[in-house]
Scaffold this motif. Structure first.
Motif, mmCIF file in Angstrom:
data_model
loop_
_atom_site.group_PDB
_atom_site.id
_atom_site.type_symbol
_atom_site.label_atom_id
_atom_site.label_comp_id
_atom_site.label_asym_id
_atom_site.label_seq_id
_atom_site.Cartn_x
_atom_site.Cartn_y
_atom_site.Cartn_z
ATOM 1 N N SER A 17 0.824 -1.202 0.000
ATOM 2 C CA SER A 17 0.000 0.000 0.000
ATOM 3 C C SER A 17 0.857 1.251 0.000
ATOM 4 O O SER A 17 0.580 2.215 -0.734
ATOM 5 C CB SER A 17 -0.920 0.004 1.225
ATOM 6 N N ALA A 18 1.931 1.237 0.792
ATOM 7 C CA ALA A 18 2.819 2.404 0.838
ATOM 8 C C ALA A 18 3.419 2.692 -0.531
ATOM 9 O O ALA A 18 3.531 3.855 -0.942
ATOM 10 C CB ALA A 18 3.916 2.165 1.877
ATOM 11 N N PHE A 19 3.806 1.647 -1.247
ATOM 12 C CA PHE A 19 4.333 1.830 -2.602
ATOM 13 C C PHE A 19 3.260 2.394 -3.533
ATOM 14 O O PHE A 19 3.512 3.320 -4.314
ATOM 15 C CB PHE A 19 4.829 0.504 -3.176
ATOM 16 N N MET A 20 2.062 1.818 -3.462
ATOM 17 C CA MET A 20 1.021 2.155 -4.425
ATOM 18 C C MET A 20 0.462 3.559 -4.207
ATOM 19 O O MET A 20 0.278 4.317 -5.166
ATOM 20 C CB MET A 20 -0.103 1.120 -4.371
ATOM 21 N N THR A 21 0.172 3.926 -2.968
ATOM 22 C CA THR A 21 -0.485 5.218 -2.729
ATOM 23 C C THR A 21 0.469 6.394 -2.860
ATOM 24 O O THR A 21 0.022 7.548 -2.917
ATOM 25 C CB THR A 21 -1.134 5.257 -1.339
ATOM 26 N N PRO A 64 10.135 5.239 -3.770
ATOM 27 C CA PRO A 64 10.398 4.591 -2.486
ATOM 28 C C PRO A 64 10.605 5.548 -1.324
ATOM 29 O O PRO A 64 10.295 5.206 -0.174
ATOM 30 C CB PRO A 64 11.669 3.776 -2.753
ATOM 31 N N VAL A 65 11.104 6.734 -1.577
ATOM 32 C CA VAL A 65 11.317 7.683 -0.487
ATOM 33 C C VAL A 65 9.987 8.118 0.101
ATOM 34 O O VAL A 65 9.813 8.169 1.325
ATOM 35 C CB VAL A 65 12.138 8.890 -0.977
ATOM 36 N N SER A 66 9.016 8.405 -0.752
ATOM 37 C CA SER A 66 7.680 8.759 -0.257
ATOM 38 C C SER A 66 7.018 7.565 0.426
ATOM 39 O O SER A 66 6.263 7.736 1.393
ATOM 40 C CB SER A 66 6.806 9.248 -1.416
ATOM 41 N N ALA A 67 7.305 6.356 -0.061
ATOM 42 C CA ALA A 67 6.698 5.159 0.529
ATOM 43 C C ALA A 67 7.151 4.933 1.964
ATOM 44 O O ALA A 67 6.461 4.261 2.735
ATOM 45 C CB ALA A 67 7.033 3.934 -0.319
ATOM 46 N N LEU A 68 8.283 5.480 2.321
ATOM 47 C CA LEU A 68 8.776 5.319 3.687
ATOM 48 C C LEU A 68 7.858 5.990 4.700
ATOM 49 O O LEU A 68 7.748 5.550 5.836
ATOM 50 C CB LEU A 68 10.191 5.893 3.789
ATOM 51 N N ASP A 69 7.150 7.040 4.264
ATOM 52 C CA ASP A 69 6.249 7.771 5.153
ATOM 53 C C ASP A 69 4.981 8.111 4.381
ATOM 54 O O ASP A 69 4.775 9.247 3.959
ATOM 55 C CB ASP A 69 6.942 9.051 5.655
ATOM 56 N N VAL A 102 -2.463 10.564 -0.404
ATOM 57 C CA VAL A 102 -2.689 9.118 -0.470
ATOM 58 C C VAL A 102 -3.577 8.838 -1.674
ATOM 59 O O VAL A 102 -4.782 9.076 -1.651
ATOM 60 C CB VAL A 102 -3.343 8.610 0.833
ATOM 61 N N SER A 103 -2.975 8.329 -2.735
ATOM 62 C CA SER A 103 -3.641 8.255 -4.033
ATOM 63 C C SER A 103 -3.960 6.817 -4.430
ATOM 64 O O SER A 103 -3.131 5.922 -4.294
ATOM 65 C CB SER A 103 -2.739 8.897 -5.094
ATOM 66 N N SER A 104 -5.155 6.621 -4.967
ATOM 67 C CA SER A 104 -5.584 5.304 -5.453
ATOM 68 C C SER A 104 -6.109 5.422 -6.875
ATOM 69 O O SER A 104 -6.956 6.276 -7.156
ATOM 70 C CB SER A 104 -6.692 4.721 -4.566
ATOM 71 N N PRO A 105 -5.635 4.562 -7.789
ATOM 72 C CA PRO A 105 -6.175 4.571 -9.149
ATOM 73 C C PRO A 105 -7.528 3.889 -9.205
ATOM 74 O O PRO A 105 -7.826 2.988 -8.409
ATOM 75 C CB PRO A 105 -5.129 3.783 -9.933
ATOM 76 N N ILE A 106 -8.342 4.318 -10.153
ATOM 77 C CA ILE A 106 -9.634 3.689 -10.415
ATOM 78 C C ILE A 106 -9.659 3.304 -11.890
ATOM 79 O O ILE A 106 -9.374 4.129 -12.759
ATOM 80 C CB ILE A 106 -10.807 4.636 -10.120
#
Length: 763
Positions: free
Chosen positions: A569-573, A606-611, A754-758
């Motif tokens: 989830s951290a990677f995706m969002t 990956p840097v954003s995925a850390l937080d 926090v972004s999710s594709p549709i």
């Protein structure tokens, strides 16, 4: 003056002259000089003479370093400031600028995905996941590579239960504090042979005979190696995503086959040995989860906290061909990086086309040579693919041959052309693509070009009574834009097994990746190629998958209590789906913006995925509820749960309620007599893993055929690990079968997005 005094004076003057000369040389810098080719004076027979004369007019030392006469025209040279002023006044000068110093990288991907710029402020990235263990199921490992150097690593983690198996070419000493485990699984494969594995010319051991395993393993966790390259291409520092992580390899694939039986045996050991991350760059099954043993074993792995990444497959751009779609694994598609290996084709009529190439031998003379289309000289009339035996001996002697792309590798075509007497090759793609992304290591001077160039070159050959061409090379170029792109080979959705689960999940670097290679196989993988290398350049989702696996090791090191679902989830969002200029990432196959069916959530950051702020977490029970929603039999549920779970009779289970970080919404096609409107609801739960914030939702859609409503529109988090539930209602109008569209659901709060594709599809 006495003779001895004259001699002394001459000596002093010579010393002064030498000192002045040396001082002047130290003051010189390197400059790139662009010349106007059309302004070359008539007395000069070639540009080199012109450049040399121009230099002599401003400097005693005619120290031209390189001459350029393909894309740019001019030269590079060493000059003082005063000489630069004089040079700018010379005839034909367009510009003179001091050269820029570039920091070289090989895989390029650590910097491209953003790791390098944060090493000083993110210690968990700098340490590289010291005690995280990454397991790789593949073709084994080449233990001699420098990418397995264990300098600076501490003792092997005590929790490690694996071993270092021995065999042909592989001893106990092949393992170290970096490569802490190595196993091989051969029984099913050997049973398929007429003899033993050794009689087949393979190593009955963890030794990598193919190269694929070494490449993927070192991409994930390879130790830094300075001055790495493939015959000078992509020279720089090669390193994996998590250079301090430990590696365990499981050889379950061999030169010709990967059998499920052997793979399952390997996966079992992965679980019991104690790896934290599993990387599998293999094609998966399109069977349902009740018939997919690999899906079952990876379900167990994830249930025990192992992050599992699989490659999406290389069967694009046809839709619905994506592999490895179980929702408990992370499915990785490929994206490009901003590096290229340019080659240039110049025709006798003056037209020049940019292509790509990895050619390592002596270049062709910088003069035009006869050009021929393979289809005009082939044994099989009209065949233009340059397949083995298609060109008669001597039929293309001394000529550059234009061959069309087909199933045979470019390197193999080059061998065919060379055997028939050809001196160069233009490998032309007859099918449209936004950018040529496939690159081969060639035996003779070759440039691969796209369909636009293909059409023009083919037409030129047909219309000119004496067609000619020349091929030149540009080495390694960084900063290529637009980048990233989705290559056409990367497999795409919609998900053929579970349409309500969006796959792929994410993109990672998977094009022209430099990583470790085996000493047993040539870089072209052709038997007739005697060359051996320590590093090789490869493309495919096989290369993308270990990028995510290595990055997962870094996130795991920073957040050891996060579940595999939370890491995904951290990677995706936090993935990005637009370039810095705001334009969307493009799909090479269409030239249009990539949809979630091609890119999933986007390109990994990956840097954003850390937080990430918030995550969509999921447990074993959530996945079992998902299987119940698919109406699998009690026997299947028992197998997956080990007999500890059963679907509750009468309870309504919904795939739409699986807590996934993306939304896939299949809709009915338009039909006569229908109301034309469909309403579906998806439920999601967000867990706060960052600074408590109040989040507000923003939705966007590329189609007016679907209205999106989110309830509630505001989520207020006041503590860590707090959970909030929301519902999304999609109200859709029917569209023709095959229609697709997409949108975004984004929660913003404080510094977090926090972004999710549709993804919408009308079946």
């Amino acid at each position: 003056m006495k003779p001895k005094h004259v001699a002394q004076l001459i000596a002093i003057l010579m010393l002064v002259f030498c000192y002045s000369y040396v001082a002047a040389e130290h003051q010189k810098k390197t400059y790139i000089v662009h010349m106007d080719k059309s302004l070359m004076p008539l007395p000069f027979s070639n540009h080199l003479k012109w450049y040399e004369t121009t230099m002599k007019s401003v400097s005693m030392a005619n120290n031209i370093l390189y001459t350029y006469d393909t894309v740019i025209h001019g030269f590079s040279t060493r000059l003082t400031v005063e000489e630069v002023k004089l040079l700018k006044q010379q005839h034909g000068i367009l510009s003179v600028h001091e050269e820029k110093i570039y920091e070289l990288h090989t895989t390029r991907s650590p910097e491209f995905v953003g790791l390098e710029r944060n090493n000083m402020v993110l210690p968990e990235f700098s340490s590289g996941g010291n005690d995280v263990i990454v397991g790789v199921v593949d073709t084994g490992i080449w233990p001699g590579t420098k990418s397995l150097d264990d300098t600076g690593l501490g003792p092997i983690p005590r929790r490690w239960k694996g071993t270092c198996e021995t065999g042909k070419g592989f001893s106990k000493s092949s393992c170290n504090r970096k490569l802490i485990g190595a196993r091989y699984f051969f029984k099913r494969y050997e049973a398929s042979l007429n003899g033993s594995i050794e009689q087949n010319g393979e190593s009955k051991s963890p030794l990598d005979d193919a190269g694929h395993g070494t490449h993927t393993a070192t991409t994930a966790v390879g130790s830094p190696v300075t001055n790495a390259s493939l015959f000078g291409y992509a020279r720089g520092i090669a390193r994996g995503m998590a250079p301090k992580a430990r590696l365990a390899v499981y050889k379950a694939c061999w030169l010709t086959d990967c059998f499920e039986t052997d793979i399952l045996a390997a996966l079992e050991k992965v679980i019991t040995d104690g790896v934290d991350v599993l990387s599998v760059s293999l094609g998966g099954s399109l069977a349902g989860y009740d018939q997919d043993s690999v899906a079952l074993v990876t379900f167990v792995a994830v249930s025990q906290g192992i992050f599992v990444a699989f490659s999406a497959g290389n069967e694009g751009p046809t839709p619905k061909n994506i592999k490895n779609v179980a929702p408990w694994i992370t499915t990785v598609g490929a994206g490009t990086v901003d590096r290229d290996f340019p080659a240039y084709v110049t025709l006798g009529n003056g037209k020049t086309f940019k292509g790509i190439s990895l050619f390592t031998g002596n270049p062709l003379p910088n003069s035009f040579m006869p050009l021929v289309f393979a289809g005009n000289v082939s044994n099989n009339t009209g065949s233009s693919g340059c397949y083995p035996g298609s060109l008669p001996p001597g039929s293309v002697a001394g000529k550059i041959v234009m061959c069309e792309v087909n199933a045979y590798s470019g390197a193999q075509k080059g061998m065919v052309v060379k055997a028939a007497g050809g001196v160069g090759m233009i490998l032309a793609n007859p099918v449209y693509s936004l950018k040529e992304v496939e690159v081969d290591l060639h035996f003779l001077p070759t440039a691969s070009v796209d369909k636009k160039a293909h059409d023009v070159i083919k037409s030129y050959i047909a219309s000119d009574h004496n067609p000619k061409a020349k091929i030149t090379f540009g080495g390694t170029k960084l900063g290529v834009q637009p980048s990233p792109l989705v290559p056409k080979f990367s497999s795409r959705g919609p998900n053929p097994i579970t349409p309500k689960i969006l796959k792929p999940d994410i993109l990672a670097p998977g094009v022209t990746i430099l990583a470790g290679w085996t000493g047993k196989r040539s870089p072209t993988q052709l038997k007739d190629d005697p060359r051996r290398v320590e590093f090789n350049i490869e493309s495919g989702t096989s290369m993308a998958c270990p990028h995510i696996s290595g990055l997962a090791a870094l996130v795991k090191a920073a957040h050891p209590k996060w579940s595999p679902a939370a890491i995904r989830s951290a990677f995706m969002t936090t993935a990005y789906y637009t370039h810095k200029n705001g334009k969307e990432i493009l799909d090479v196959a269409t030239g249009k913006p990539a949809t979630p069916f091609e890119q999933g959530a986007g390109y990994v950051d990956p840097v954003s995925a850390l937080d990430p702020g918030l995550v969509y977490d999921a447990s074993t029970i959530d996945y079992l509820n998902f299987l119940c929603a698919l109406n699998y039999s009690s026997t299947t549920i028992k197998i997956y749960s080990g007999g500890e779970f059963a679907c509750i009779k009468g309870k309504k289970y919904r795939v739409e309620d699986l807590n996934y970080p993306s939304f896939a919404v299949p809709l009915p096609k338009a039909s006569n007599g229908s109301s034309g409107q469909t309403i579906v609801k998806y439920t999601r739960t967000l867990t706060n893993v960052g600074t408590p914030e109040t989040y507000r939702v923003v939705v966007s859609s590329k189609t007016v055929a679907v209205k999106i409503k989110v309830e509630p529109e505001v989520l207020k988090f006041v503590k860590k690990n707090e959970k909030k539930v929301y519902t999304v209602t999609f109200t859709a109008t029917s569209l023709p079968s095959g229609s697709i569209s997409y949108g975004r659901l984004v929660w913003t709060g404080g510094k977090y997005t926090v972004s999710s594709p549709i993804a919408f599809s009308w079946e």
